[in-house]
Design a protein around this motif. Sequence first.
Motif, PDB file in Angstrom:
ATOM      1  N   ALA A  99       0.680  -1.139   0.092  1.00 43.95           N
ATOM      2  CA  ALA A  99      -0.034  -0.172  -0.191  1.00 43.95           C
ATOM      3  C   ALA A  99       0.856   1.515   0.012  1.00 43.95           C
ATOM      4  O   ALA A  99       0.726   2.215  -0.964  1.00 43.95           O
ATOM      5  N   TYR A 100       1.923   1.546   0.946  1.00 42.08           N
ATOM      6  CA  TYR A 100       2.777   2.440   1.139  1.00 42.08           C
ATOM      7  C   TYR A 100       3.352   2.590  -0.651  1.00 42.08           C
ATOM      8  O   TYR A 100       3.317   3.397  -1.024  1.00 42.08           O
ATOM      9  N   GLY A 101       3.586   1.633  -1.364  1.00 43.49           N
ATOM     10  CA  GLY A 101       4.449   1.938  -2.626  1.00 43.49           C
ATOM     11  C   GLY A 101       3.409   2.087  -4.102  1.00 43.49           C
ATOM     12  O   GLY A 101       3.450   3.175  -4.153  1.00 43.49           O
ATOM     13  N   ILE A 102       2.271   1.737  -3.482  1.00 44.12           N
ATOM     14  CA  ILE A 102       1.192   2.054  -4.256  1.00 44.12           C
ATOM     15  C   ILE A 102       0.706   3.493  -4.077  1.00 44.12           C
ATOM     16  O   ILE A 102       0.737   4.288  -5.606  1.00 44.12           O
ATOM     17  N   ALA A 103       0.371   3.827  -2.738  1.00 47.34           N
ATOM     18  CA  ALA A 103       0.253   5.374  -2.568  1.00 47.34           C
ATOM     19  C   ALA A 103       1.592   6.160  -2.621  1.00 47.34           C
ATOM     20  O   ALA A 103       1.061   7.861  -3.762  1.00 47.34           O
ATOM     21  N   ALA A 104       3.078   5.521  -3.077  1.00 45.73           N
ATOM     22  CA  ALA A 104       3.566   6.921  -3.780  1.00 45.73           C
ATOM     23  C   ALA A 104       4.154   6.983  -4.896  1.00 45.73           C
ATOM     24  O   ALA A 104       4.002   8.266  -5.599  1.00 45.73           O
ATOM     25  N   LEU A 105       3.531   5.713  -5.512  1.00 47.34           N
ATOM     26  CA  LEU A 105       3.370   5.942  -7.183  1.00 47.34           C
ATOM     27  C   LEU A 105       2.490   6.351  -7.772  1.00 47.34           C
ATOM     28  O   LEU A 105       2.138   7.509  -9.250  1.00 47.34           O
ATOM     29  N   THR A 106       1.079   6.391  -7.245  1.00 44.09           N
ATOM     30  CA  THR A 106       0.035   7.382  -7.686  1.00 44.09           C
ATOM     31  C   THR A 106       0.638   8.796  -7.174  1.00 44.09           C
ATOM     32  O   THR A 106      -0.041   9.402  -8.066  1.00 44.09           O
ATOM     33  N   SER A 107       1.281   9.113  -6.813  1.00 44.76           N
ATOM     34  CA  SER A 107       1.272  10.736  -5.822  1.00 44.76           C
ATOM     35  C   SER A 107       2.704  11.258  -6.964  1.00 44.76           C
ATOM     36  O   SER A 107       2.408  12.125  -7.537  1.00 44.76           O
ATOM     37  N   TRP A 108       2.967  10.301  -7.440  1.00 36.40           N
ATOM     38  CA  TRP A 108       3.797  10.813  -8.644  1.00 36.40           C
ATOM     39  C   TRP A 108       3.083  10.802 -10.028  1.00 36.40           C
ATOM     40  O   TRP A 108       3.737  11.715 -10.764  1.00 36.40           O
ATOM     41  N   ILE A 109       2.276  10.298 -10.163  1.00 38.51           N
ATOM     42  CA  ILE A 109       1.428  10.006 -11.189  1.00 38.51           C
ATOM     43  C   ILE A 109       0.611  11.322 -11.382  1.00 38.51           C
ATOM     44  O   ILE A 109       0.613  11.937 -11.909  1.00 38.51           O
ATOM     45  N   GLU A 110      -0.082  11.821 -10.634  1.00 37.22           N
ATOM     46  CA  GLU A 110      -0.943  12.312 -10.169  1.00 37.22           C
ATOM     47  C   GLU A 110       0.201  14.218 -10.164  1.00 37.22           C
ATOM     48  O   GLU A 110      -0.238  14.678 -10.884  1.00 37.22           O
ATOM     49  N   TYR A 111       1.412  14.379  -9.641  1.00 40.07           N
ATOM     50  CA  TYR A 111       1.991  15.284 -10.146  1.00 40.07           C
ATOM     51  C   TYR A 111       2.913  15.885 -11.353  1.00 40.07           C
ATOM     52  O   TYR A 111       2.772  16.412 -11.943  1.00 40.07           O
ATOM     53  N   LEU A 112       2.525  14.690 -11.807  1.00 39.55           N
ATOM     54  CA  LEU A 112       3.425  14.247 -13.429  1.00 39.55           C
ATOM     55  C   LEU A 112       2.448  14.882 -14.427  1.00 39.55           C
ATOM     56  O   LEU A 112       2.185  15.766 -15.438  1.00 39.55           O
ATOM     57  N   VAL A 113       1.340  14.207 -14.447  1.00 43.43           N
ATOM     58  CA  VAL A 113       0.096  14.520 -14.718  1.00 43.43           C
ATOM     59  C   VAL A 113      -0.490  16.380 -14.794  1.00 43.43           C
ATOM     60  O   VAL A 113      -0.424  16.830 -15.652  1.00 43.43           O
ATOM     61  N   GLU A 114      -0.542  16.915 -13.375  1.00 42.88           N
ATOM     62  CA  GLU A 114      -0.799  18.584 -13.105  1.00 42.88           C
ATOM     63  C   GLU A 114       0.155  18.446 -13.743  1.00 42.88           C
ATOM     64  O   GLU A 114       0.037  19.826 -13.729  1.00 42.88           O
ATOM     65  N   LEU A 115       1.292  18.850 -14.107  1.00 45.81           N
ATOM     66  CA  LEU A 115       2.852  19.487 -13.856  1.00 45.81           C
ATOM     67  C   LEU A 115       2.770  19.394 -15.948  1.00 45.81           C
ATOM     68  O   LEU A 115       2.677  20.850 -16.239  1.00 45.81           O
ATOM     69  N   TRP A 116       1.869  18.549 -16.384  1.00 47.03           N
ATOM     70  CA  TRP A 116       1.492  19.217 -17.215  1.00 47.03           C
ATOM     71  C   TRP A 116       0.179  19.556 -17.569  1.00 47.03           C
ATOM     72  O   TRP A 116       0.706  20.249 -18.972  1.00 47.03           O
ATOM     73  N   LEU A 117      -0.805  19.138 -16.654  1.00 46.51           N
ATOM     74  CA  LEU A 117      -1.787  19.722 -17.969  1.00 46.51           C
ATOM     75  C   LEU A 117      -2.258  21.045 -17.230  1.00 46.51           C
ATOM     76  O   LEU A 117      -2.314  22.372 -17.780  1.00 46.51           O
ATOM     77  N   PHE A 118      -2.006  21.454 -15.772  1.00 51.54           N
ATOM     78  CA  PHE A 118      -1.754  22.805 -14.463  1.00 51.54           C
ATOM     79  C   PHE A 118      -0.778  23.030 -14.092  1.00 51.54           C
ATOM     80  O   PHE A 118      -0.117  22.699 -13.111  1.00 51.54           O
ATOM     81  N   PRO A 119       0.426  23.467 -15.117  1.00 51.76           N
ATOM     82  CA  PRO A 119       1.872  23.759 -14.780  1.00 51.76           C
ATOM     83  C   PRO A 119       2.060  25.164 -13.201  1.00 51.76           C
ATOM     84  O   PRO A 119       3.094  24.931 -12.542  1.00 51.76           O
ATOM     85  N   GLY A 120       0.940  25.668 -13.568  1.00 50.35           N
ATOM     86  CA  GLY A 120       0.915  26.797 -11.991  1.00 50.35           C
ATOM     87  C   GLY A 120       0.675  26.407 -11.237  1.00 50.35           C
ATOM     88  O   GLY A 120       1.710  26.627 -10.253  1.00 50.35           O
ATOM     89  N   LEU A 121      -0.213  24.519 -10.990  1.00 50.94           N
ATOM     90  CA  LEU A 121      -0.323  24.592 -10.094  1.00 50.94           C
ATOM     91  C   LEU A 121       0.759  24.267  -9.587  1.00 50.94           C
ATOM     92  O   LEU A 121       0.626  23.995  -7.833  1.00 50.94           O
ATOM     93  N   LYS A 122       1.923  23.423  -9.941  1.00 45.59           N
ATOM     94  CA  LYS A 122       2.893  23.195  -8.991  1.00 45.59           C
ATOM     95  C   LYS A 122       4.083  24.532  -8.652  1.00 45.59           C
ATOM     96  O   LYS A 122       5.078  23.536  -8.033  1.00 45.59           O
ATOM     97  N   ASN A 123       3.695  25.163  -8.605  1.00 43.42           N
ATOM     98  CA  ASN A 123       4.572  26.655  -8.353  1.00 43.42           C
ATOM     99  C   ASN A 123       3.990  27.593  -7.791  1.00 43.42           C
ATOM    100  O   ASN A 123       4.340  28.179  -7.132  1.00 43.42           O
ATOM    101  N   ILE A 124       2.903  26.992  -6.481  1.00 39.11           N
ATOM    102  CA  ILE A 124       2.698  27.569  -5.429  1.00 39.11           C
ATOM    103  C   ILE A 124       3.204  27.246  -4.160  1.00 39.11           C
ATOM    104  O   ILE A 124       3.504  26.612  -3.259  1.00 39.11           O
ATOM    105  N   PHE A 125       4.847  28.336  -3.900  1.00 41.25           N
ATOM    106  CA  PHE A 125       5.987  28.015  -3.562  1.00 41.25           C
ATOM    107  C   PHE A 125       5.475  28.362  -1.866  1.00 41.25           C
ATOM    108  O   PHE A 125       6.043  27.488  -0.846  1.00 41.25           O
ATOM    109  N   TRP A 126       4.539  29.100  -1.583  1.00 41.99           N
ATOM    110  CA  TRP A 126       4.502  28.844   0.278  1.00 41.99           C
ATOM    111  C   TRP A 126       3.656  28.099   0.083  1.00 41.99           C
ATOM    112  O   TRP A 126       3.879  27.807   1.733  1.00 41.99           O
TER     113      TRP A 126
END
Length: 251
Positions: A99-126
């Motif tokens: 479950a820990y491994g699946i959770a980590a993999l899922t978070s990486w997939i979400e990050y990459l997909v949202e980085l591609w579709l909504f790059p501004g979402l990943k630059n909220i530095f605060w």
Amino acid sequence: MVEEATGGRANTLSPCDCVLISTKCFQEHIHQIIWRSLLLGVTQGFGTTVCFWGSENYRSLGWYISVMSFFHFSEFVVTSVIRPKNLSSESFLLNHSKAYGIAALTSWIEYLVELWLFPGLKNIFWLSGVGLFLCLGGEVFRKTAMLTAFHNFDHLIRTRREEHHQLVTSGIYSLCRHPSYVGWFYWSIGTQVILCNPLCAVAYTIASWKFFFERVFEEEMTLLHFFGHEYVAYQSQVPTGLPLIHGYNMY
């Protein structure tokens, strides 16, 4: 490369040959520790490089890689101090569960997909900074708990009380009954806040809460068996430290 003089000629050993030699020269569990340490060291170096010399757009990713690497390596290091006889490749907690491994993999997939579709979402530095604060605070809280409990701490719930096993109620344990779980709980949520992963941030919060709810309940049944009224008195004075989790109450 490693060169060895044989019959007047130099034989060059490739990295793969070195790995094979290490496998033969060292016991299997030592080999497992070595490659995990190397992996975490390289990952930490990569994360640090991204943080300080990479594009600003990927700064939060560098923070995430760094806190992940440091957490798992520090688990091994602290375990080597408090329970050296129990030290193994499992002490890194890299293969904590499927479950820990699946959770980590899922978070990486979400990050990459949202980085591609909504790059501004990943630059909220605060917001990433809030996540970094949660991770660092959780890390300090957990490692303080491990060092305070010392040889009373174990990554696994014990079913039999050992001769040296004592109930620890001082230091950070006077603030909450399960400080190591509290630290891990907020650290896990913080990793997703760093990445600005809204879906996984919610999912991690729910999954972590459910995991620790069951874990605390099971562990406190054992602690009540070990320490009886001494633990009952401790329960009545000190909370678990986890939101809406009260543990096992025999009354």
